[in-house]
Design a protein around this motif. Structure first.
Motif, PDB file in Angstrom:
ATOM      1  N   GLY A  33     -12.994  -5.309  11.473  1.00  0.00           N
ATOM      2  CA  GLY A  33     -13.583  -3.975  11.447  1.00  0.00           C
ATOM      3  C   GLY A  33     -12.588  -2.845  11.591  1.00  0.00           C
ATOM      4  N   LEU A  34     -11.306  -3.173  11.674  1.00  0.00           N
ATOM      5  CA  LEU A  34     -10.286  -2.135  11.776  1.00  0.00           C
ATOM      6  C   LEU A  34     -10.043  -1.484  10.418  1.00  0.00           C
ATOM      7  CD1 LEU A  34      -7.712  -4.028  14.017  1.00  0.00           C
ATOM      8  CD2 LEU A  34      -9.053  -2.042  14.706  1.00  0.00           C
ATOM      9  N   VAL A  35      -9.639  -0.222  10.443  1.00  0.00           N
ATOM     10  CA  VAL A  35      -9.338   0.516   9.221  1.00  0.00           C
ATOM     11  C   VAL A  35      -7.829   0.729   9.149  1.00  0.00           C
ATOM     12  CG1 VAL A  35      -9.727   2.625   7.905  1.00  0.00           C
ATOM     13  CG2 VAL A  35     -11.556   1.679   9.342  1.00  0.00           C
ATOM     14  N   PRO A  36      -7.129   0.113   8.188  1.00  0.00           N
ATOM     15  CA  PRO A  36      -5.677   0.294   8.090  1.00  0.00           C
ATOM     16  C   PRO A  36      -5.303   1.714   7.683  1.00  0.00           C
ATOM     17  CG  PRO A  36      -6.395  -1.678   6.921  1.00  0.00           C
ATOM     18  CD  PRO A  36      -7.618  -0.883   7.234  1.00  0.00           C
ATOM     19  N   TRP A  73      -1.042  -9.627   2.770  1.00  0.00           N
ATOM     20  CA  TRP A  73      -2.447 -10.017   2.753  1.00  0.00           C
ATOM     21  C   TRP A  73      -2.900 -10.470   4.137  1.00  0.00           C
ATOM     22  CZ3 TRP A  73      -4.888 -14.524   4.068  1.00  0.00           C
ATOM     23  CH2 TRP A  73      -6.241 -14.612   3.734  1.00  0.00           C
ATOM     24  N   ALA A  74      -2.054 -11.224   4.849  1.00  0.00           N
ATOM     25  CA  ALA A  74      -2.441 -11.774   6.152  1.00  0.00           C
ATOM     26  C   ALA A  74      -2.779 -10.659   7.137  1.00  0.00           C
ATOM     27  CB  ALA A  74      -1.317 -12.647   6.703  1.00  0.00           C
ATOM     28  N   PHE A  75      -1.936  -9.622   7.180  1.00  0.00           N
ATOM     29  CA  PHE A  75      -2.150  -8.539   8.142  1.00  0.00           C
ATOM     30  C   PHE A  75      -3.388  -7.724   7.785  1.00  0.00           C
ATOM     31  CE2 PHE A  75      -1.539  -4.229   9.720  1.00  0.00           C
ATOM     32  CZ  PHE A  75      -1.194  -4.455  11.045  1.00  0.00           C
ATOM     33  N   THR A  76      -3.486  -7.298   6.520  1.00  0.00           N
ATOM     34  CA  THR A  76      -4.613  -6.453   6.129  1.00  0.00           C
ATOM     35  C   THR A  76      -5.932  -7.203   6.202  1.00  0.00           C
ATOM     36  OG1 THR A  76      -4.162  -6.991   3.806  1.00  0.00           O
ATOM     37  CG2 THR A  76      -3.214  -4.973   4.658  1.00  0.00           C
ATOM     38  N   ASP A  93      -2.820   7.648   4.831  1.00  0.00           N
ATOM     39  CA  ASP A  93      -2.488   8.100   6.182  1.00  0.00           C
ATOM     40  C   ASP A  93      -3.719   8.783   6.771  1.00  0.00           C
ATOM     41  OD1 ASP A  93      -1.485   9.074   8.512  1.00  0.00           O
ATOM     42  OD2 ASP A  93       0.242  10.092   7.645  1.00  0.00           O
ATOM     43  N   LEU A  94      -4.399   8.105   7.681  1.00  0.00           N
ATOM     44  CA  LEU A  94      -5.604   8.636   8.318  1.00  0.00           C
ATOM     45  C   LEU A  94      -5.300   9.343   9.634  1.00  0.00           C
ATOM     46  CD1 LEU A  94      -7.915   5.518   7.775  1.00  0.00           C
ATOM     47  CD2 LEU A  94      -7.644   7.516   6.290  1.00  0.00           C
ATOM     48  N   PRO A 130     -14.047  -1.544  18.386  1.00  0.00           N
ATOM     49  CA  PRO A 130     -15.289  -1.272  17.656  1.00  0.00           C
ATOM     50  C   PRO A 130     -15.004  -1.089  16.169  1.00  0.00           C
ATOM     51  CG  PRO A 130     -14.509   0.724  18.722  1.00  0.00           C
ATOM     52  CD  PRO A 130     -13.609  -0.390  19.176  1.00  0.00           C
ATOM     53  N   PRO A 131     -15.985  -1.321  15.311  1.00  0.00           N
ATOM     54  CA  PRO A 131     -15.787  -1.078  13.875  1.00  0.00           C
ATOM     55  C   PRO A 131     -15.384   0.374  13.621  1.00  0.00           C
ATOM     56  CG  PRO A 131     -17.820  -2.291  14.263  1.00  0.00           C
ATOM     57  CD  PRO A 131     -17.326  -1.857  15.610  1.00  0.00           C
ATOM     58  N   GLY A 132     -14.416   0.556  12.751  1.00  0.00           N
ATOM     59  CA  GLY A 132     -13.957   1.897  12.430  1.00  0.00           C
ATOM     60  C   GLY A 132     -12.716   2.325  13.179  1.00  0.00           C
TER      61      GLY A 132
END
Length: 280
Positions: free
Chosen positions: A202-205, A192-195, A106-107, A176-178
């Protein structure tokens, strides 16, 4: 090899054994072990047939020892069943949950405010009935402007549903990345498909804790408004009817016409445009 029609002399030469030894073995009386295995195999076949093909080696072994009073090892029963091509019936496929490597931390920690677009997206699935069956909708929401940046509608809550919504958001916004994509721990978001789609862009789950709606409260609030303003206001006859209504609600009403108190009574698109002017 000889049983397959190959020459005994040729096979003996290749294997470096004597042909006479083969003929002696062939004419030799069966060993006590082979006779016992043959008898056990017949008993195993009978037990397996009576069980309607459901018994595996453990239950066959139990029937041999407890039911028939035979002394035989588990390994022997397993070996003879494998040689005879006998297997027990397997149970129902278990529900596949997200693997540990697809569970994200959880970010967000319930802090959804961001100073600019495309820093934090939240996503979730809702469902609603029609006379034909349920309709499922996945939405990706930008927490800065409350704008719906991606959505998908389908008749089943599959991984493709959430991946398509995410793909729409990525293609339209070019994050943007991050940038963070936050969800609950539903199996669709751990797929797997979503992550893979998220990480490739460049997205962070990020994922909230199990069963805690407050960890994704912004999109839960969005669903609550949609429930009151659209879904619960009438009975829906067909999936197409409801899908069209959801499309109109997301793209026309919510993004372009609905005034949000948290945005100073601006619509999400007005709010983003004003931020661009101020930034310029």
């Amino acid at each position: 090899m000889a049983g397959e029609g190959l020459s005994v002399q040729l096979a003996a030469r290749v294997l470096d054994v004597s042909a006479s030894g083969y003929y002696e073995w062939k004419s030799r009386a069966p060993s006590a072990r082979s006779i016992r295995h043959a008898l056990l195999t017949d008993a195993i076949r009978e037990i397996h047939t009576v069980s309607r093909g459901t018994y595996g080696f453990r239950r066959v072994h139990a029937e041999l020892t407890l039911g028939r009073g035979l002394v035989v090892a588990h390994g022997t029963v397993e070996l003879l069943m494998a040689r005879a091509g006998l297997k027990g019936a397997t149970g129902r496929p278990k529900w596949v949950r997200a693997r540990p490597d697809t569970i994200a931390m959880d970010l967000v920690d319930r802090r959804f405010a961001r100073s600019a677009p495309n820093q934090l997206w939240v996503t979730d699935i809702t469902e609603h009935p029609t006379a034909e069956g349920k309709v499922y909708c996945a939405v990706v929401l930008d927490t800065h402007s409350r704008r719906v940046v991606g959505w998908s509608i389908d008749s089943s809550p599959s991984a493709a549903l959430v991946t398509n919504a995410l793909g729409m958001a990525i293609e339209s916004r070019k994050p943007p990345p991050g940038a963070v994509i936050h969800s609950n721990r539903g199996v669709q978001f751990g797929s797997w498909a979503f992550t893979d789609r998220a990480k490739a862009s460049g997205l962070v789950p990020s994922m909230g804790s199990i069963g805690d709606c407050y960890d994704n409260s912004m999109i839960e609030s969005f669903w609550s408004r949609m429930q009151v303003e659209l879904l619960d206001r009438r009975r829906w006859k067909t999936r197409i009817e409801l899908a069209n209504a959801i499309f109109e609600y997301l793209e026309i009403w919510h993004n372009r016409q609905r005034r949000h108190s948290r945005l100073g009574m601006l619509t999400p698109i007005e709010f983003e445009n004003r931020q661009l002017i101020i930034g310029a």
